[in-house]
Scaffold this active site. Structure first.
Site, PDB file in Angstrom:
ATOM      1  N   GLU A 187     -44.168  -5.311 -23.018  1.00 30.74           N
ATOM      2  CA  GLU A 187     -43.319  -6.340 -22.533  1.00 30.74           C
ATOM      3  C   GLU A 187     -43.128  -6.135 -21.053  1.00 30.74           C
ATOM      4  O   GLU A 187     -43.459  -7.011 -20.137  1.00 30.74           O
ATOM      5  CB  GLU A 187     -41.866  -6.248 -23.043  1.00 30.74           C
ATOM      6  CG  GLU A 187     -42.012  -6.919 -24.422  1.00 30.74           C
ATOM      7  CD  GLU A 187     -42.395  -8.262 -24.789  1.00 30.74           C
ATOM      8  OE1 GLU A 187     -42.169  -9.029 -23.734  1.00 30.74           O
ATOM      9  OE2 GLU A 187     -43.152  -8.546 -25.761  1.00 30.74           O
TER      10      GLU A 187
ATOM     11  N   HIS B  85     -50.042 -11.380 -22.173  1.00 31.07           N
ATOM     12  CA  HIS B  85     -49.992 -10.535 -23.500  1.00 31.07           C
ATOM     13  C   HIS B  85     -51.535 -11.047 -23.925  1.00 31.07           C
ATOM     14  O   HIS B  85     -51.915  -9.976 -24.669  1.00 31.07           O
ATOM     15  CB  HIS B  85     -49.118 -11.292 -24.496  1.00 31.07           C
ATOM     16  CG  HIS B  85     -47.577 -10.793 -24.263  1.00 31.07           C
ATOM     17  ND1 HIS B  85     -47.465  -9.388 -24.324  1.00 31.07           N
ATOM     18  CD2 HIS B  85     -46.322 -11.229 -24.339  1.00 31.07           C
ATOM     19  CE1 HIS B  85     -46.125  -8.908 -24.291  1.00 31.07           C
ATOM     20  NE2 HIS B  85     -45.589  -9.941 -24.147  1.00 31.07           N
TER      21      HIS B  85
ATOM     22  N   HIS C 125     -46.575 -14.723 -18.398  1.00 31.99           N
ATOM     23  CA  HIS C 125     -46.058 -13.545 -19.329  1.00 31.99           C
ATOM     24  C   HIS C 125     -47.003 -13.560 -20.467  1.00 31.99           C
ATOM     25  O   HIS C 125     -47.546 -12.645 -21.131  1.00 31.99           O
ATOM     26  CB  HIS C 125     -44.629 -13.662 -19.379  1.00 31.99           C
ATOM     27  CG  HIS C 125     -44.229 -12.674 -20.643  1.00 31.99           C
ATOM     28  ND1 HIS C 125     -43.553 -11.475 -20.104  1.00 31.99           N
ATOM     29  CD2 HIS C 125     -44.238 -12.617 -21.803  1.00 31.99           C
ATOM     30  CE1 HIS C 125     -43.341 -10.568 -21.183  1.00 31.99           C
ATOM     31  NE2 HIS C 125     -43.673 -11.222 -22.094  1.00 31.99           N
ATOM     32  N   GLU C 126     -46.884 -14.892 -21.156  1.00 32.53           N
ATOM     33  CA  GLU C 126     -47.809 -14.805 -22.340  1.00 32.53           C
ATOM     34  C   GLU C 126     -49.294 -14.733 -22.285  1.00 32.53           C
ATOM     35  O   GLU C 126     -49.773 -14.201 -23.059  1.00 32.53           O
ATOM     36  CB  GLU C 126     -47.337 -16.391 -23.054  1.00 32.53           C
ATOM     37  CG  GLU C 126     -45.934 -16.485 -23.471  1.00 32.53           C
ATOM     38  CD  GLU C 126     -45.462 -15.610 -24.290  1.00 32.53           C
ATOM     39  OE1 GLU C 126     -46.014 -14.956 -24.965  1.00 32.53           O
ATOM     40  OE2 GLU C 126     -44.162 -15.451 -24.271  1.00 32.53           O
TER      41      GLU C 126
END
Lengths: 199, 315
Positions: free
Chosen positions: B230, B162, B158-159
Site C-alpha cells: 500500500e 497496484h 494509486h490503483e
C-alpha cells in the site's frame, strides 16, 4: 517498468525517449499530399500539473517555458482541467511547421531538464481539410510514437472517423513511427481546438 | 527521499541530473524482501510434511498448489467485481473515469484496464486482476460523490500503481498458504463438531495443531506485505499524477467516509478489503498494526508529504 520493479513495488516511472517532434515536418507534407489535410499551424502540449504552487520547481519550469515561448510569435494559451492536466496551446504560421515543432520541442525540453519529463503526456498538431474534416496528429511522449485522431463532425465527443484515421496512418507510416497498439491511440476530446486559427 | 546534495548558492546553474530521477527506496525494498523470504518459508513449511510422506506426494502437493494459485489469479478480477457489486462501464457512459484512467495509462505506460463502478455508498476503490494485461479498476458511487476530480485522479493513480506493481498477484501468492491452512482448519472444526466424525478429527488433530501456527504466521506475513505494498502504491501512484496532496486529501475523506458507511456496505467490500484503497472497516475498531491490511492514515500521509517535498525540489 520491469517485472522486478513491479514485484519489489519500486516507484520506477517510465524513462521517456527523446521526443521526435521534428519528424512532424515531413509527416505533415506526406499527410497533405495523400489526404488533403493541411496543417493549421496550431499545436499544443498536454502535461500534468505537478503540485508545488507557483514557487515550486514545477511552477518555475512553467514560467521558464512561458518566457522562452513569448519572445517571438503570439502568446501561448493554457487550458487546465480539474483532474490535474493542462494543455499549452500555441499558434505559428501554417507554412512554418518547423517553427511549431521547435517550440513544442522547447516545452518538453525545459520540463524534462527540470526533472519533470515523466509528466509530459501528449503533443498534438492540428490539420483541416476544405470539407471541414478535422484531424489531430498526436505524439505520445512516453512511447515516442504518433497517431492520428480524427473526430467526426463538429460536435464534442461525436465519435472518431476511422476511415480518415486509417488513411492518415497509411500516409504517415513512411515518415513517422506510428503507435502499433490500437488500444493506446487514446482520444483527446479535451484538447483545445487546434483545427481553427484564432489569431 | 530528501535530497542529499549539498546546498548550492542560489545563482549557480542547476546541476545536470545529479541523481537518477527515481531511485528505489532501499529501506522499504529490504523489508519487502525480508517479508517475501518469510512467505517462502511458509511455503516450504507447507510443502515439507508432504515431502516427508514421499517425493511423489510432495510433488503432487506442489502441483495442486500451483494449479489452485493459477486459478485464483485467473479469476480474481471477476470474483472481486462480483463481491463488490461492480459492473463494467463503457467510455460513453463514464467519459470522466475513462479519460482519467487513459491519462494514467499514458503516464505508467500500461495497457488500459477495464473500468467498473459499484453502487455502494461506502467511498472506496479497488484494482483487481493478475497483471497489467487483464486488470480492472472499480470505484464506488460513494467515492465519486465525495471526492473532487483531482482527488479521484489521485485514488485512480494509486490503483494503477497496484496494477503496475502486480500487487494482486503478489498478495494472492503471499496469502495462499494461510488461506489453505484456514480452509483445512475449518474442515477440521466441522469434523470435530459431529459425533460421527469425531474419531477422524482426533486422528487429524496433530495435523491441525501443525497447521494452526502456519496459518497465523502466514496471515501476519501476508498482512505485513500488504501494508508495504500500500505504501509503495501511494508513492508510485502520486509520482504518476504528480499530486501527492490530492491523494492525502482523498485518503482523509475516505477514512471518515468509511467510518460513517452502512454496515452492509462494509460487509460487501470486506472480501476485496486487501485490494481497496483504504480499509473497509471503521478506524475506531482498528486492530493493532500487526493485524492490519493497510498502514495507518498518519503513516500514509507522512509518506505522501515526503513525495510532496521531493516534487517541490524538482522531479
Amino acid at each position: 517498468m520491469g517485472l522486478l520493479d513491479g514485484v519489489l513495488g519500486r516507484p520506477a516511472p517510465r524513462r521517456s525517449p527523446a521526443d521526435r517532434l521534428f519528424a512532424l515536418v515531413e509527416g505533415a507534407a506526406a499527410l497533405e499530399a495523400a489526404t488533403g489535410l493541411a496543417p493549421t499551424g496550431a499545436g499544443a502540449v498536454c502535461h500534468r500539473l505537478v503540485e508545488g504552487g507557483a514557487f515550486g520547481a514545477f511552477g518555475r519550469a512553467r514560467r521558464e517555458v512561458a518566457r522562452l515561448l513569448t519572445h517571438d510569435g503570439p502568446a501561448t494559451e493554457t487550458v487546465e482541467d480539474p483532474h490535474g492536466h493542462a494543455w499549452l496551446r500555441m499558434e505559428r504560421p501554417p507554412d512554418g511547421l518547423d517553427r511549431l515543432a521547435a517550440d513544442l520541442h522547447t516545452v518538453g525540453a525545459v520540463l524534462t531538464e527540470a526533472g519533470f519529463g515523466a509528466y509530459l503526456l501528449f503533443a498534438a498538431v492540428g490539420f483541416r481539410r476544405g470539407d471541414g474534416q478535422r484531424l489531430l496528429l498526436v505524439h505520445l511522449y512516453g512511447r515516442g510514437t504518433f497517431y492520428p485522431f480524427a473526430p467526426r463532425g463538429d460536435g464534442a465527443r461525436s465519435g472518431r472517423n476511422n476511415t480518415v484515421e486509417e488513411r492518415a496512418r497509411g500516409a504517415l507510416a513512411a515518415e513517422l513511427p506510428i503507435e502499433p497498439d490500437p488500444g493506446r491511440r487514446f482520444a483527446v476530446w479535451d484538447a483545445p481546438d487546434l483545427t481553427v486559427r484564432r489569431v | 527521499m530528501a535530497s542529499s546534495a549539498p546546498p548550492r548558492p542560489p545563482d549557480a546553474a542547476p546541476p545536470h541530473k545529479a541523481r537518477p530521477p527515481y531511485e528505489p527506496d532501499p529501506v522499504l525494498a529490504r523489508r519487502m524482501l525480508l517479508t517475501m523470504f518469510l512467505v517462502l518459508l511458509v511455503y516450504a513449511a507447507t510443502a515439507l510434511p508432504f515431502f516427508l510422506l514421499g517425493a511423489v506426494w510432495g510433488l503432487a502437493a506442489v502441483a495442486a498448489a500451483v494449479v489452485l494459485a493459477a486459478a485464483v489469479c485467473r479469476y480474481t478480477d471477476r470474483l472481486a467485481l462480483w463481491a463488490a457489486e461492480g459492473r463494467e462501464v463503457t467510455a460513453d457512459r463514464e467519459p470522466e473515469l475513462h479519460a482519467i484512467v487513459e491519462r494514467l495509462c499514458v503516464s505508467a505506460d500500461l495497457p488500459k484496464p477495464r473500468v467498473a463502478v459499484s453502487d455502494l455508498a461506502a467511498p472506496n476503490a479497488f484494482a483487481a486482476g493478475s497483471g497489467p494485461g487483464a486488470a480492472v479498476v472499480c470505484v464506488t458511487r460513494g467515492l465519486r460523490e465525495r471526492l473532487t476530480p483531482e482527488e479521484l485522479a489521485g485514488v485512480l493513480g494509486h490503483e494503477m500503481a497496484h496494477i503496475a506493481n502486480r500487487d494482486v498477484l503478489v498478495a494472492s501468492v503471499a496469502a495462499f498458504p494461510s488461506m489453505c491452512a484456514e480452509l483445512f482448519l475449518r474442515f477440521w472444526l466441522g469434523l470435530a463438531r459431529r459425533l460421527a466424525t469425531l474419531p477422524i478429527a482426533v486422528l487429524l488433530a496433530p495435523v491441525a495443531l501443525a497447521v494452526l501456527p502456519l496459518h497465523l504466521v502466514g496471515l501476519v506475513t501476508s498482512l505485513a506485505l500488504s501494508r508495504y505494498r500500500e505504501l509503495c502504491a501511494d508513492t508510485t501512484g502520486t509520482l504518476l499524477t504528480g499530486r501527492p496532496g490530492a491523494l492525502a486529501a482523498a485518503l482523509a475523506k475516505i477514512h471518515t467516509g468509511m467510518a460513517d458507511a452502512a454496515p452492509a456496505d462494509r460487509r460487501a467490500l470486506r472480501p476485496v478489503n486487501a485490494l481497496c484503497v483504504a480499509r473497509a472497516a471503521p478506524d475506531r475498531r482498528r486492530p493493532p498494526e500487526l493485524l492490519c491490511s493497510h498502514p495507518s492514515l498518519e503513516r500514509r500521509t507522512a509518506r505522501l508529504t515526503l513525495v510532496s517535498q521531493r516534487l517541490a525540489d524538482g522531479g
